[in-house]
Design an enzyme around this catalytic site. Structure first.
Site, PDB file in Angstrom:
ATOM      1  N   ASP A 274      18.018  -1.527  10.360  1.00 31.09           N
ATOM      2  CA  ASP A 274      18.167   0.035  10.784  1.00 31.09           C
ATOM      3  C   ASP A 274      17.906   0.706   9.665  1.00 31.09           C
ATOM      4  O   ASP A 274      18.742   0.349   8.623  1.00 31.09           O
ATOM      5  CB  ASP A 274      19.344   0.639  11.613  1.00 31.09           C
ATOM      6  CG  ASP A 274      18.905   1.831  12.126  1.00 31.09           C
ATOM      7  OD1 ASP A 274      18.579   2.738  11.538  1.00 31.09           O
ATOM      8  OD2 ASP A 274      18.881   2.190  13.552  1.00 31.09           O
TER       9      ASP A 274
ATOM     10  N   ASN B  68       7.579   3.345   6.178  1.00 34.75           N
ATOM     11  CA  ASN B  68       6.726   3.748   7.265  1.00 34.75           C
ATOM     12  C   ASN B  68       7.336   4.085   8.589  1.00 34.75           C
ATOM     13  O   ASN B  68       6.913   4.951   9.310  1.00 34.75           O
ATOM     14  CB  ASN B  68       5.537   2.655   7.385  1.00 34.75           C
ATOM     15  CG  ASN B  68       5.093   2.646   8.835  1.00 34.75           C
ATOM     16  OD1 ASN B  68       4.274   3.508   9.088  1.00 34.75           O
ATOM     17  ND2 ASN B  68       5.579   1.735   9.840  1.00 34.75           N
TER      18      ASN B  68
ATOM     19  N   TYR C 235      10.675  16.985  13.178  1.00 34.63           N
ATOM     20  CA  TYR C 235       9.692  16.198  12.749  1.00 34.63           C
ATOM     21  C   TYR C 235       8.964  16.524  11.488  1.00 34.63           C
ATOM     22  O   TYR C 235       8.924  16.015  10.587  1.00 34.63           O
ATOM     23  CB  TYR C 235       8.849  15.858  13.867  1.00 34.63           C
ATOM     24  CG  TYR C 235       8.051  14.691  13.672  1.00 34.63           C
ATOM     25  CD1 TYR C 235       8.191  13.337  13.286  1.00 34.63           C
ATOM     26  CD2 TYR C 235       6.472  14.926  13.118  1.00 34.63           C
ATOM     27  CE1 TYR C 235       7.245  12.390  12.876  1.00 34.63           C
ATOM     28  CE2 TYR C 235       5.559  14.069  12.901  1.00 34.63           C
ATOM     29  CZ  TYR C 235       6.021  12.864  12.690  1.00 34.63           C
ATOM     30  OH  TYR C 235       4.876  12.016  12.358  1.00 34.63           O
TER      31      TYR C 235
HETATM   32  N1  NAD Z   1       1.138   7.590  15.246  1.00 35.48           N
HETATM   33  C1  NAD Z   1       0.530   9.020  14.584  1.00 35.48           C
HETATM   34  O1  NAD Z   1      -0.351   9.534  15.115  1.00 35.48           O
HETATM   35  C2  NAD Z   1       1.223   9.335  13.428  1.00 35.48           C
HETATM   36  C3  NAD Z   1       0.779  10.397  12.728  1.00 35.48           C
HETATM   37  C4  NAD Z   1       1.250  10.887  11.597  1.00 35.48           C
HETATM   38  C5  NAD Z   1       2.428  10.189  11.237  1.00 35.48           C
HETATM   39  N2  NAD Z   1       2.831   9.022  11.695  1.00 35.48           N
HETATM   40  C6  NAD Z   1       3.907   8.261  11.225  1.00 35.48           C
HETATM   41  O2  NAD Z   1       3.704   7.019  10.927  1.00 35.48           O
HETATM   42  C7  NAD Z   1       4.755   6.152  10.896  1.00 35.48           C
HETATM   43  C8  NAD Z   1       4.461   5.011  12.204  1.00 35.48           C
HETATM   44  O3  NAD Z   1       4.399   5.582  13.256  1.00 35.48           O
HETATM   45  P1  NAD Z   1       3.728   4.760  14.652  1.00 35.48           P
HETATM   46  O4  NAD Z   1       3.069   5.858  15.364  1.00 35.48           O
HETATM   47  O5  NAD Z   1       2.988   3.458  13.966  1.00 35.48           O
HETATM   48  O6  NAD Z   1       5.089   4.737  15.358  1.00 35.48           O
HETATM   49  P2  NAD Z   1       5.592   3.363  16.204  1.00 35.48           P
HETATM   50  O7  NAD Z   1       6.556   4.049  17.089  1.00 35.48           O
HETATM   51  O8  NAD Z   1       4.417   2.684  16.817  1.00 35.48           O
HETATM   52  O9  NAD Z   1       6.208   2.425  15.308  1.00 35.48           O
HETATM   53  C9  NAD Z   1       7.491   2.784  14.610  1.00 35.48           C
HETATM   54  C10 NAD Z   1       8.200   1.668  14.322  1.00 35.48           C
HETATM   55  O10 NAD Z   1       9.286   2.034  13.402  1.00 35.48           O
HETATM   56  C11 NAD Z   1      10.435   1.469  13.942  1.00 35.48           C
HETATM   57  N3  NAD Z   1      11.765   2.337  13.757  1.00 35.48           N
HETATM   58  C12 NAD Z   1      11.802   3.496  14.291  1.00 35.48           C
HETATM   59  N4  NAD Z   1      13.063   3.898  13.740  1.00 35.48           N
HETATM   60  C13 NAD Z   1      13.406   2.965  13.120  1.00 35.48           C
HETATM   61  C14 NAD Z   1      15.038   2.836  12.342  1.00 35.48           C
HETATM   62  N5  NAD Z   1      15.868   3.695  12.598  1.00 35.48           N
HETATM   63  N6  NAD Z   1      15.141   1.588  11.792  1.00 35.48           N
HETATM   64  C15 NAD Z   1      14.112   0.737  11.789  1.00 35.48           C
HETATM   65  N7  NAD Z   1      12.958   0.771  12.406  1.00 35.48           N
HETATM   66  C16 NAD Z   1      12.590   1.873  13.041  1.00 35.48           C
HETATM   67  C17 NAD Z   1       9.970   1.229  15.328  1.00 35.48           C
HETATM   68  O11 NAD Z   1      11.072   0.280  16.221  1.00 35.48           O
HETATM   69  C18 NAD Z   1       8.727   0.877  15.553  1.00 35.48           C
HETATM   70  O12 NAD Z   1       8.608  -0.530  15.403  1.00 35.48           O
HETATM   71  C19 NAD Z   1       5.959   7.183  11.199  1.00 35.48           C
HETATM   72  O13 NAD Z   1       6.585   7.360  10.051  1.00 35.48           O
HETATM   73  C20 NAD Z   1       5.321   8.369  11.910  1.00 35.48           C
HETATM   74  O14 NAD Z   1       5.962   9.489  11.857  1.00 35.48           O
HETATM   75  C21 NAD Z   1       2.245   8.674  12.800  1.00 35.48           C
END
Ligand code: NAD
Length: 251
Positions: free
Chosen positions: A65, A92, A157
């Site tokens: 985590d 990420n 966020y």
């Molecule tokens: N998807 C989008 O449109 C988008 C847009 C802007 C920014 N982001 C950012 O990109 C990053 C990835 O997002 P995503 O869309 O791939 O999300 P996702 O939910 O598909 O993947 C996120 C991953 O992070 C892991 N995770 C979450 N909290 C955790 C913790 N406390 N410890 C360890 N692992 C943890 C989850 O298990 C998951 O595997 C994030 O920081 C998100 O804010 C995403």
């Protein structure tokens, strides 16, 4: 000439069980990196590692985590012990549950800030002595285009993602003299499985309508920007925010 960009380099990537982080891991493996994949979803993270390297020699999954500082310290020292170095860190992992501000609890605020921002304090403070000592390192922090836009029901966020940009800029100035590069990416609305829980198809169509490029932004679009910022191609850059959103926000 630049076909393989991370040959033999060791990269730590967080949030690799799904979405953007999983795609970053896949692209980095294709470019020769050795990977430590960190996620709290142990099963799916192991599946990511197995898909990249069934032998477990070039991609290992670690159940962690990103709020757990002792576990972070441990994985960093074990990686340096076993693989000799850490060249790249990709912060990420993140969460984006919607919540109206007026009914938001302090616990919800703290959880968001702890996962999305404080984790980056932990990881960078833990890895920087090593990178500074080697006079070499690339760190990429994932922020969000929502910081530029402001979004209702995502105050916690957006605040966390603004913090990521501020942290990146200040820390880049603090460690630049040691040849450590720290940049961030602001992804737009990226097509990932997790979006289904928070946005409707209609909202997604409205996002795309505001983009200049009339297609969904995909995890590979973000992964390519992360590869650029992790490789020698970006050696002249630090403290920057690379916006990958299909031309939604231009600044
Ligand atoms: N998807 C989008 O449109 C988008 C847009 C802007 C920014 N982001 C950012 O990109 C990053 C990835 O997002 P995503 O869309 O791939 O999300 P996702 O939910 O598909 O993947 C996120 C991953 O992070 C892991 N995770 C979450 N909290 C955790 C913790 N406390 N410890 C360890 N692992 C943890 C989850 O298990 C998951 O595997 C994030 O920081 C998100 O804010 C995403």
């Amino acid at each position: 000439m630049y076909h393989v960009l991370l040959e033999q380099q060791v990269a730590l990537v967080t949030g690799t069980a799904a979405g953007i982080g999983q795609e970053i891991a896949r692209l980095f493996a294709e470019h020769g990196a050795r990977l430590v994949l960190l996620d709290r979803n142990a099963e799916a993270n192991q599946a990511t590692a197995d898909s990249l390297d069934p032998a477990g020699k070039r991609a290992i999954a670690v159940h962690l985590d990103v709020r757990d500082r002792p576990a972070i310290d441990r994985v960093i020292s074990e990686t340096i012990r076993d693989w000799g170095a850490i060249d790249v860190l990709i912060n990420n992992a993140g969460v984006y549950p919607r919540q109206e501000f007026l009914t938001m609890t302090e616990g919800q605020w703290d959880e968001m800030l702890d996962i999305n921002l404080k984790s980056m304090f932990h990881f960078q403070q833990a890895v920087l002595p090593h990178m500074i000592g080697r006079r070499r390192g690339k760190i990429v922090n994932i922020s969000s285009v929502t910081f530029h836009l402001g979004i209702p029901n995502l105050v916690h966020y957006v605040a966390s993602k603004g913090g990521v940009i501020g942290l990146t800029r200040s820390l880049a100035r603090e460690v630049g003299a040691h040849n450590v590069h720290i940049n961030c990416i602001t992804p737009g609305a990226v097509l990932v499985e997790a979006e289904k829980a928070v946005v409707s198809d209609e909202q997604v169509r409205a996002f795309v309508a505001q983009q200049s490029l009339q297609r969904r932004i995909l995890p590979i679009d973000i992964a390519r920007a992360a590869l650029f910022l992790s490789s020698e191609l970006s050696d002249g850059m630090t403290g920057q925010t690379l916006n990958v959103d299909g031309g939604w926000v231009m600044h």
